[in-house]
Structures are given as structure tokens and as C-alpha cells.
Design an enzyme around this catalytic site. Structure first.
Site, PDB file in Angstrom:
ATOM      1  N   HIS A 228       0.866  -1.178   0.000  1.00 43.87           N
ATOM      2  CA  HIS A 228       0.000   0.000   0.000  1.00 43.87           C
ATOM      3  C   HIS A 228       0.899   1.224   0.000  1.00 43.87           C
ATOM      4  CE1 HIS A 228      -2.985   2.886   1.943  1.00 43.87           C
ATOM      5  NE2 HIS A 228      -3.272   2.761   0.665  1.00 43.87           N
TER       6      HIS A 228
ATOM      7  N   LYS B 142       5.236   3.335   7.019  1.00 48.03           N
ATOM      8  CA  LYS B 142       4.012   3.523   7.805  1.00 48.03           C
ATOM      9  C   LYS B 142       4.003   2.630   9.042  1.00 48.03           C
ATOM     10  CE  LYS B 142       1.182   4.237   3.689  1.00 48.03           C
ATOM     11  NZ  LYS B 142      -0.027   3.744   3.012  1.00 48.03           N
TER      12      LYS B 142
END
Length: 174
Positions: free
Chosen positions: A16, A65
Site C-alpha cells: 500500500h 508507515k
């Protein structure tokens, strides 16, 4: 400034990516330099490289992230995910998505998710490469189109959740 997103693959090795592409002298450049100079515990932004001392152009800041949970996870972030992001940026330059004439005037920020349970370096690499190139392309062409966004609102879903059918909130809004 162009903002893009892409999710490629499935399971623990999916990628992602969120990207920001813009001028070094604009908000993207300010964010790029500020992020590089402001690491936090577990989230140390770094310049993505194609090989040691060969940073991809436009200069790309890799921002994870997910903080590394163990040595394997850290290796997948710093190794195949980084290589995939760098190659994906280079692919976007090679195919004309990113304008080659302005490479030195622009920067990329790539926010990258590598699942702590990821277990296949080659799949992590391939998924991150494709997701990066696609996120950059999506940002520059304004994808997804608003019609796609509005249609998806009736049954939002992602790899971790799918809204129920017959959701009273969704039905009231249609």
C-alpha cells in the site's frame, strides 16, 4: 503537487503506497526536507536508492508507515520494499508518467506499508514496484475519478474490513 495511492497484491505481502510528487521549491519540497530532518522512533525517512550511492531521480523520500517489529520486517522494509519503490519511481520516469525534463526540480515522497507478517521478499519487491508506479500515475491523472469514489461509498471495503450489506446509514444516503 500531485497525491496518489495504490494497493497491489493480497495477503501479508501486499503493498500500500501513498505518493506525493511536486516541486522542490513548493510544499512537496518543504515536506520532503522537513520529514528527512525529523525522524521519529521507528519511522526514519530515508532517500530511496537503486543501488548504493545511486538515489532514484526525482529524489524520493521513503517513509515507512509501520515501525519495524523485528529484524525480518526491518530487512523487508529496507531491502525489497525500498528497491521496489525506487524501481517504481524509475519506471514512472521511463514510461513518461513523470516528466523527465523536470527531474531535478521535483521530489517524491512515498509512504510505504510493509506488513509485519510479510514473508516473501520477491513478492514485497514486485508489489511495491507496481504500487509506486501506479500511485504516481494515479496522482498525475487524478485517479480515481469522482464517479468511482461515489459508487464505492455504497460498500466501502479494504483488506481489513467490509461494510455490511443493508447498512442503514448507506441506504439512507442513496
Amino acid at each position: 503537487m500531485y497525491i496518489g495511492e495504490s494497493f497491489i497484491g493480497s495477503g501479508v505481502n501486499a503493498a500500500h503506497i501513498n505518493t506525493v510528487f511536486g516541486a522542490r521549491t513548493g510544499p512537496a519540497g518543504t515536506a520532503w526536507a522537513s520529514s528527512l530532518a525529523s525522524p521519529s522512533a521507528g519511522h526514519v525517512p530515508f532517500v530511496a536508492v537503486l543501488a548504493p550511492s545511486v538515489p532514484v531521480k526525482p529524489l524520493t523520500l521513503f517513509v515507512t508507515k509501520a515501525a519495524p517489529t523485528n529484524d525480518t520486517h526491518g530487512t523487508l522494509i529496507w531491502g525489497p520494499a525500498q528497491a521496489g519503490v525506487a524501481a517504481g519511481v524509475a519506471d514512472a520516469v521511463a514510461d513518461g508518467t513523470l516528466p523527465g525534463a523536470t527531474i531535478e526540480e521535483n521530489v517524491v515522497i512515498a509512504a510505504v506499508w510493509v506488513n509485519p507478517d510479510a514473508d516473501d521478499a520477491d513478492t514485497v519487491y514486485r508489489n511495491n514496484r507496481e504500487a509506486t508506479a501506479r500511485a504516481l500515475r494515479n496522482g498525475l491523472i487524478g485517479e480515481p475519478h469522482i464517479d468511482t469514489v461515489l459508487a464505492a461509498r455504497h460498500r466501502p471495503h479494504n483488506p481489513f474490513y467490509t461494510a455490511p450489506t443493508g447498512d442503514p446509514f448507506t441506504e439512507k444516503k442513496q
